[in-house]
Design an enzyme around this catalytic site. Structure first.
Site, mmCIF file in Angstrom:
data_model
loop_
_atom_site.group_PDB
_atom_site.id
_atom_site.type_symbol
_atom_site.label_atom_id
_atom_site.label_comp_id
_atom_site.label_asym_id
_atom_site.label_seq_id
_atom_site.Cartn_x
_atom_site.Cartn_y
_atom_site.Cartn_z
ATOM 1 C CE LYS A 111 33.606 54.872 38.713
ATOM 2 N NZ LYS A 111 34.369 54.365 39.846
ATOM 3 C CE LYS A 194 36.622 52.680 32.930
ATOM 4 N NZ LYS A 194 36.994 53.261 34.226
ATOM 5 C CE LYS A 197 37.077 45.983 39.628
ATOM 6 N NZ LYS A 197 37.353 47.396 39.944
HETATM 7 P P1 TYM Z 1 39.737 50.730 39.587
HETATM 8 O O1 TYM Z 1 39.432 49.776 40.668
HETATM 9 O O2 TYM Z 1 38.605 51.306 38.796
HETATM 10 O O3 TYM Z 1 40.735 50.061 38.549
HETATM 11 C C1 TYM Z 1 41.953 49.452 38.987
HETATM 12 C C2 TYM Z 1 43.022 49.641 37.926
HETATM 13 O O4 TYM Z 1 42.588 49.069 36.679
HETATM 14 C C3 TYM Z 1 42.719 50.041 35.648
HETATM 15 N N1 TYM Z 1 41.632 49.840 34.672
HETATM 16 C C4 TYM Z 1 41.823 49.731 33.354
HETATM 17 N N2 TYM Z 1 42.934 49.753 32.603
HETATM 18 C C5 TYM Z 1 42.789 49.597 31.261
HETATM 19 N N3 TYM Z 1 41.577 49.425 30.665
HETATM 20 C C6 TYM Z 1 40.436 49.397 31.381
HETATM 21 N N4 TYM Z 1 39.264 49.208 30.782
HETATM 22 C C7 TYM Z 1 40.527 49.555 32.802
HETATM 23 N N5 TYM Z 1 39.608 49.560 33.807
HETATM 24 C C8 TYM Z 1 40.311 49.744 34.936
HETATM 25 C C9 TYM Z 1 42.582 51.374 36.336
HETATM 26 O O5 TYM Z 1 43.157 52.413 35.585
HETATM 27 C C10 TYM Z 1 43.311 51.123 37.638
HETATM 28 O O6 TYM Z 1 44.697 51.292 37.475
HETATM 29 N N6 TYM Z 1 40.753 55.038 41.908
HETATM 30 C C11 TYM Z 1 41.290 53.758 41.521
HETATM 31 C C12 TYM Z 1 41.864 52.957 42.659
HETATM 32 C C13 TYM Z 1 42.810 53.694 43.531
HETATM 33 C C14 TYM Z 1 44.161 54.019 43.229
HETATM 34 C C15 TYM Z 1 44.665 54.673 44.393
HETATM 35 C C16 TYM Z 1 44.962 53.824 42.123
HETATM 36 C C17 TYM Z 1 42.571 54.133 44.788
HETATM 37 N N7 TYM Z 1 43.676 54.728 45.308
HETATM 38 C C18 TYM Z 1 45.970 55.162 44.417
HETATM 39 C C19 TYM Z 1 46.268 54.292 42.162
HETATM 40 C C20 TYM Z 1 46.758 54.951 43.300
HETATM 41 C C21 TYM Z 1 40.190 52.933 40.881
HETATM 42 O O7 TYM Z 1 39.021 53.144 41.109
HETATM 43 O O8 TYM Z 1 40.655 51.903 40.120
#
Ligand code: TYM
Length: 340
Positions: A111, A194, A197
């Site tokens: 990032k 990957k 968004k």
């Molecule tokens: P975030 O918002 O980037 O993504 C949310 C969830 O979607 C999954 N994900 C994917 N899975 C498969 N293929 C992809 N291309 C893909 N893009 C996103 C992510 O693995 C995630 O599960 N840090 C986290 C949010 C968070 C969190 C937490 C998660 C904050 N606190 C505590 C678990 C527990 C994040 O930025 O996810």
């Protein structure tokens, strides 16, 4: 019953990656777990968000989750900033986390890119807040996509160091739940990146609110190679774009790569893409219309989040208060919510 926590950033329309890697698994896990799901607005501002957009996107993400089948009565859905205990435990964890651990986080490197000196301190430290999100509830299982695995390993390191430093067995070990053949959905333009968004190209992803024509156009243009589909999963080796489309198909039909290839092996991508488009439209159209239905009633979404935040706080306030006591903070009666 095991307690689950997971979170998603309200930093845009959720993608097919979010759906297959996380959201639909969250819904499925509700049958036999106690689930706490969070729209993580504190995490979102680690990268600049227009204030008016952030509030709207938080509502939209909640609507998408409700449309995917999250049940806010049987479980908990809320936005992170509404429960201050996350930030309180976050600070304690910033002081437990070692810089050397954060320096190994590959998502930060991705990032921040070349502009390391100019990204926010929040982006660097955010995996420690993520650990606090989970451990504030003593949650033990965390459903996420593959890209979050390293952050969950870090959360276990933080829990272990806290327990060691304070001579307690207070925070439990957490187990990542990384499920199914689409735990890492890749960009439609480049099978080695990957799906995200935040990718500059909208053609690289399916958004959960894309209509049938958009889905058809994006899948038609999705990058592939010149060979027909192989008959067996081993034949996907070295063919990242083919593997990605087959993985998406497998996840949407609740099967695996091998059984998709048993049926579609030998076909060209033109025909396979048509089947995949039909499947995507069938699965995503009801979610899009249910999301719109929720968005027509913002008051109802906010009522869900308000109720969720109150119930989340009731669970995590005593746990975080105990962590603060273990650290040695002086409790001044009546001053701090949640302290006994
Ligand atoms: P975030 O918002 O980037 O993504 C949310 C969830 O979607 C999954 N994900 C994917 N899975 C498969 N293929 C992809 N291309 C893909 N893009 C996103 C992510 O693995 C995630 O599960 N840090 C986290 C949010 C968070 C969190 C937490 C998660 C904050 N606190 C505590 C678990 C527990 C994040 O930025 O996810």
């Amino acid at each position: 019953m095991q307690r689950i926590f997971s979170g998603i950033q309200p930093s845009g329309i959720p993608t097919l990656g979010n759906y297959l890697g996380a959201m639909r698994n969250w819904a499925a896990l509700q049958h036999d777990h106690e689930c706490i799901y969070c729209v993580v607005d504190l995490h979102a501002i680690t990268q600049w968000q227009e204030p008016a957009d952030l509030a709207r996107q938080t509502r939209e993400m909640a609507a998408s989750l409700l449309a995917c089948g999250i049940d806010p009565r049987a479980h908990i859905l809320f936005n992170q900033s509404a429960v201050p205990a996350h930030a309180r435990l976050g600070w304690i964890f910033y002081c437990v986390t070692r810089l050397g651990w954060l320096n190994r986080m590959t998502q930060f490197k991705d990032k921040a890119g070349k502009d390391r000196e100019n990204v926010s301190a929040g982006l660097y430290i955010y995996p420690s807040l993520m650990a606090a999100d989970i451990l504030a509830y003593h949650a033990t299982r965390v459903p996420v996509g593959e890209d979050q695995r390293q952050h969950l390993e870090l959360a276990n390191d933080i829990a272990q160091k806290f327990n060691h430093d304070y001579g307690v067995e207070f925070f439990p070990h957490i187990e990542p739940l990384i499920m199914g053949p689409a735990a890492r959905v890749m960009s439609l333009r480049d099978g080695t990146r990957k799906m995200s968004k935040s990718d500059a190209s909208d053609q690289s992803r399916i958004n959960l609110n894309d209509d049938a024509d958009m889905i058809a156009a994006k899948i038609r243009r999705a990058k592939t190679d010149a060979e027909p589909l192989p008959g067996e999963a081993e034949g996907l080796e070295g063919r990242p774009e083919a593997r990605n489309l087959v993985g998406i198909f497998a996840a949407l039909t609740d099967t695996d790569h091998a059984s998709v290839l048993r049926e579609h092996g030998g076909r060209g991508f033109g025909a396979f893409k048509e089947s995949l488009t039909a499947l995507l439209v069938e699965k995503l159209a009801p979610i899009a219309s249910e999301t719109t239905r929720w968005l027509n009633d913002p008051g109802a979404i906010e009522a869900v989040l308000r109720d969720g935040a109150a119930r989340a706080a009731a669970l995590c306030d005593p746990i975080v208060a105990e962590a603060e006591r273990l650290v040695g903070f002086l409790s001044v009666q009546g001053v701090k919510a949640g302290r006994a």
